[in-house]
Scaffold this active site. Structure first.
Site, PDB file in Angstrom:
ATOM      1  N   HIS A 200       0.963  -1.136   0.081  1.00 38.95           N
ATOM      2  CA  HIS A 200      -0.048  -0.068   0.191  1.00 38.95           C
ATOM      3  C   HIS A 200       0.915   1.330   0.139  1.00 38.95           C
ATOM      4  O   HIS A 200       2.311   1.362   0.278  1.00 38.95           O
ATOM      5  CB  HIS A 200      -1.052   0.255   1.213  1.00 38.95           C
ATOM      6  CG  HIS A 200      -0.310   0.005   2.565  1.00 38.95           C
ATOM      7  ND1 HIS A 200       0.480  -1.117   3.077  1.00 38.95           N
ATOM      8  CD2 HIS A 200      -0.296   0.755   3.555  1.00 38.95           C
ATOM      9  CE1 HIS A 200       0.894  -0.706   4.133  1.00 38.95           C
ATOM     10  NE2 HIS A 200       0.441   0.319   4.612  1.00 38.95           N
ATOM     11  N   HIS A 202       1.112   3.970   2.249  1.00 41.06           N
ATOM     12  CA  HIS A 202       1.909   4.841   3.135  1.00 41.06           C
ATOM     13  C   HIS A 202       3.528   4.650   2.879  1.00 41.06           C
ATOM     14  O   HIS A 202       3.921   3.665   2.586  1.00 41.06           O
ATOM     15  CB  HIS A 202       1.496   3.924   4.410  1.00 41.06           C
ATOM     16  CG  HIS A 202       0.031   4.266   4.803  1.00 41.06           C
ATOM     17  ND1 HIS A 202      -0.464   3.380   5.903  1.00 41.06           N
ATOM     18  CD2 HIS A 202      -0.943   4.987   4.542  1.00 41.06           C
ATOM     19  CE1 HIS A 202      -1.924   3.869   5.969  1.00 41.06           C
ATOM     20  NE2 HIS A 202      -2.073   4.768   5.167  1.00 41.06           N
ATOM     21  N   ASP A 204       5.642   4.630   5.180  1.00 42.32           N
ATOM     22  CA  ASP A 204       6.401   3.371   6.066  1.00 42.32           C
ATOM     23  C   ASP A 204       6.568   2.174   5.135  1.00 42.32           C
ATOM     24  O   ASP A 204       7.266   1.355   5.454  1.00 42.32           O
ATOM     25  CB  ASP A 204       6.185   3.308   7.238  1.00 42.32           C
ATOM     26  CG  ASP A 204       4.596   2.771   7.495  1.00 42.32           C
ATOM     27  OD1 ASP A 204       3.998   3.099   6.479  1.00 42.32           O
ATOM     28  OD2 ASP A 204       4.420   2.148   8.318  1.00 42.32           O
ATOM     29  N   HIS A 205       5.943   2.060   3.896  1.00 47.80           N
ATOM     30  CA  HIS A 205       5.943   1.037   3.261  1.00 47.80           C
ATOM     31  C   HIS A 205       6.345   1.136   1.836  1.00 47.80           C
ATOM     32  O   HIS A 205       7.111   0.372   1.187  1.00 47.80           O
ATOM     33  CB  HIS A 205       4.629   0.299   3.332  1.00 47.80           C
ATOM     34  CG  HIS A 205       4.072  -0.534   4.659  1.00 47.80           C
ATOM     35  ND1 HIS A 205       4.284  -1.839   4.918  1.00 47.80           N
ATOM     36  CD2 HIS A 205       3.541   0.179   5.607  1.00 47.80           C
ATOM     37  CE1 HIS A 205       3.819  -1.987   5.967  1.00 47.80           C
ATOM     38  NE2 HIS A 205       3.528  -0.788   6.560  1.00 47.80           N
ATOM     39  N   HIS A 257      -7.532  -1.139   5.149  1.00 46.63           N
ATOM     40  CA  HIS A 257      -6.439  -0.417   5.807  1.00 46.63           C
ATOM     41  C   HIS A 257      -6.421   1.050   5.020  1.00 46.63           C
ATOM     42  O   HIS A 257      -6.064   1.936   5.595  1.00 46.63           O
ATOM     43  CB  HIS A 257      -5.098  -0.908   6.111  1.00 46.63           C
ATOM     44  CG  HIS A 257      -3.950  -0.307   6.691  1.00 46.63           C
ATOM     45  ND1 HIS A 257      -4.032   0.105   7.868  1.00 46.63           N
ATOM     46  CD2 HIS A 257      -2.844   0.270   5.964  1.00 46.63           C
ATOM     47  CE1 HIS A 257      -3.020   0.822   8.392  1.00 46.63           C
ATOM     48  NE2 HIS A 257      -2.517   0.893   7.096  1.00 46.63           N
ATOM     49  N   ASP A 286      -0.462  -4.444   6.148  1.00 44.77           N
ATOM     50  CA  ASP A 286      -0.974  -3.881   7.283  1.00 44.77           C
ATOM     51  C   ASP A 286      -2.512  -4.278   7.119  1.00 44.77           C
ATOM     52  O   ASP A 286      -3.264  -3.816   7.968  1.00 44.77           O
ATOM     53  CB  ASP A 286      -1.047  -2.386   7.345  1.00 44.77           C
ATOM     54  CG  ASP A 286       0.540  -1.830   7.692  1.00 44.77           C
ATOM     55  OD1 ASP A 286       1.312  -2.904   7.941  1.00 44.77           O
ATOM     56  OD2 ASP A 286       0.559  -0.614   7.734  1.00 44.77           O
ATOM     57  N   HIS A 324       4.388  -5.531  10.288  1.00 45.08           N
ATOM     58  CA  HIS A 324       4.910  -4.774  11.563  1.00 45.08           C
ATOM     59  C   HIS A 324       5.127  -5.792  12.528  1.00 45.08           C
ATOM     60  O   HIS A 324       4.364  -6.842  12.535  1.00 45.08           O
ATOM     61  CB  HIS A 324       3.853  -3.621  11.971  1.00 45.08           C
ATOM     62  CG  HIS A 324       3.923  -2.430  11.271  1.00 45.08           C
ATOM     63  ND1 HIS A 324       4.657  -1.216  11.408  1.00 45.08           N
ATOM     64  CD2 HIS A 324       3.151  -2.343  10.193  1.00 45.08           C
ATOM     65  CE1 HIS A 324       4.379  -0.277  10.408  1.00 45.08           C
ATOM     66  NE2 HIS A 324       3.306  -0.877   9.857  1.00 45.08           N
TER      67      HIS A 324
END
Length: 490
Positions: A200, A202, A204-205, A257, A286, A324
């Protein structure tokens, strides 16, 4: 020589330990070391802190002093904020926090502000090609029929993954948001990175896509529609297949998400009757965690129920690689929710042991998730009774005690050793019991559980250890007391 060493390690010196004839111990600058066996593939890699010189040591003391002063300021600010928060009703607080979060979240999604925040986060955890203070120091490869999967701990609690095709030597990186670390592992393993797959959008990905694309223009970046701002070259949809050498990745869309979230499944056969069967491993990002699920930033409870229904077609043996390291906290929530479930209790103690030993809790399996993950058991009558009992006890309290007293039922903090081995039936009337309704109640209970233990809210800013105390119904309860009051079953 029976053991072999990877020679193409850029910007790193190494020395060999000749004490073992079967395999050599590589010690690399930056604290990364790993065993190289006869097949030139490490059996394990350990991530540890980099060594520091005289200048770095003195600089660390300077920043530690600044950090101490800042911590004192934060503690004073939190003290006055807590006094103010006691005056404002809890419902009003939640409304204010939700609105502020929505504003901050929209800014985070932008390329400039979100990308800048992500770069600061990565720089605080990484130094050039060296990973400092990994949240999971020891990782091991997972061997599948056509490929080998390497979990890579990045940032503070994220995981990137490297899928190495056994036949061609091609590799695909899953969510490489810290590109320097991922590229360093690729070089150490001697693989050729051909593909980047994103679950996805975001940061942090997918925050490392553009940097990888600049370094290696031939790499194909794969993602769902809506991730165009993350340098995506190939847009995939539900049912598409991505090839990494001779390894195939089936795409499952899971818009909960985020609206562009997808899951990649290694192997498997598409069956029109039952969906995707015989999958060996799923990279769930996520959407699905070990023991829980991701927050619903865009989707609804119904969307999450439909996404989990798709993943439930995977076999019990399918390994789950999530995005995570949240397993320990999520599983202790499951224990608190359903203390009579021995599978959940065993799994929670296992996660605690893994983290204590510096080992990952990934991969899980779909079989374990169906037994221990509350969000995959919304059809289980025992779980429904436990959810209704916990939430019913809370709703039976007076509005005054919930809003200003910050109270929770006494049954929530009684040590599990002294609880009945059966969950009582709640007498609170609940309107619906479908999957979406149970998921919504689970989400509310998890927020209350987080607030109870101080994992979220302003109190967590001053919590620097597991010895955080919360006053509940006149009792002083610590996290350790809540967590360790049960013994692992034999």
């Amino acid at each position: 020589m029976r053991g072999h060493l990877i020679q193409n390690i850029s910007h790193s010196n190494y020395s060999r330990d000749e004490s073992d004839e079967e395999c050599q111990l590589i010690r690399l600058e930056g604290g990364v070391r790993g065993f190289i066996a006869d097949n030139s593939i490490p059996n394990w890699i350990e991530f540890s802190s980099a060594s520091s010189g005289f200048f770095a040591s003195n600089l660390s003391y300077f920043f530690a002093l600044i950090g101490s002063v800042a911590n004192v300021g934060i503690i004073v600010l939190v003290f006055f904020l807590n006094i103010l928060l006691w005056v404002i009703p809890l419902t009003v607080q939640n409304w204010i926090v939700e609105k502020l979060f929505r504003v901050g979240y929209r800014l985070y999604l932008t390329q400039k502000i979100g990308g800048y925040i992500h770069s600061l986060t990565v720089n605080s955890a990484h130094s050039s090609h060296i990973y400092v203070n990994a949240h999971t120091p020891i990782i091991t490869p997972i061997h599948l029929s056509s490929c080998t999967v390497w979990p890579i701990p990045i940032i503070h609690d994220n995981y990137a993954y490297l899928i190495c095709d056994n036949e061609t030597g091609h590799a695909a990186a899953v969510d490489p948001s810290a590109p320097d670390v991922v590229m360093n592992v690729v070089h150490r393993l001697g693989m050729r990175l051909t593909t980047v797959v994103c679950t996805h959008s975001h940061h942090d990905h997918a925050g490392g896509n553009s940097k990888i694309k600049k370094r290696m223009p031939s790499v194909t970046i794969v993602g769902a529609s809506g991730t165009s701002m993350m340098s995506v070259d190939s847009v995939v949809q539900d049912g598409d297949v991505v090839w990494v050498g001779k390894t195939c990745l089936h795409v499952i869309t899971t818009p909960c998400h985020t609206l562009d979230h997808v899951v990649y499944v290694v192997g498997g056969v598409v069956d029109q009757g039952i969906g995707l069967a015989f999958g060996e491993a799923a990279f769930t990002g996520d959407t699905l965690f070990t023991g829980g699920v991701g927050a619903l930033f865009h989707g609804s409870e119904h969307d999450l129920a439909q996404s989990l229904k798709k993943l439930n077609t995977l076999p019990d043996s399918c390994r789950v690689f999530c995005g995570h390291e949240y397993a320990e906290h999520l599983l202790w929530f499951a224990v608190w929710l359903e203390p009579t479930n021995q599978y959940v209790l065993k799994r929670a103690h296992w996660a605690h042991i893994q983290k204590t030993c510096g080992r990952p809790t990934v991969p899980s399996t779909m079989g374990w998730e169906r037994r221990t993950n509350p969000w995959l058991r919304t059809h289980d009558e025992r779980l429904i009774s436990a959810v209704n009992y916990r939430l019913g006890d809370y709703l039976k309290m007076s509005w005054w005690r919930r809003e200003w007293g910050r109270s929770v039922p006494l049954s929530w903090v009684v040590p599990l050793d002294y609880r009945s081995r059966t969950v009582p039936v709640s007498d609170h009337p609940f309107d619906q019991s479908n999957d979406a309704a149970i998921i919504k109640r689970l989400g509310r209970l998890q927020k209350l559980f987080n607030r109870l233990l101080g994992f979220s809210g302003m109190l967590s800013l001053t919590d620097t250890s597991s010895r955080h105390f919360e006053r509940v119904e006149g009792l002083i309860v610590s996290k350790r007391h809540m967590y360790m009051c049960t013994q692992p079953p034999s």
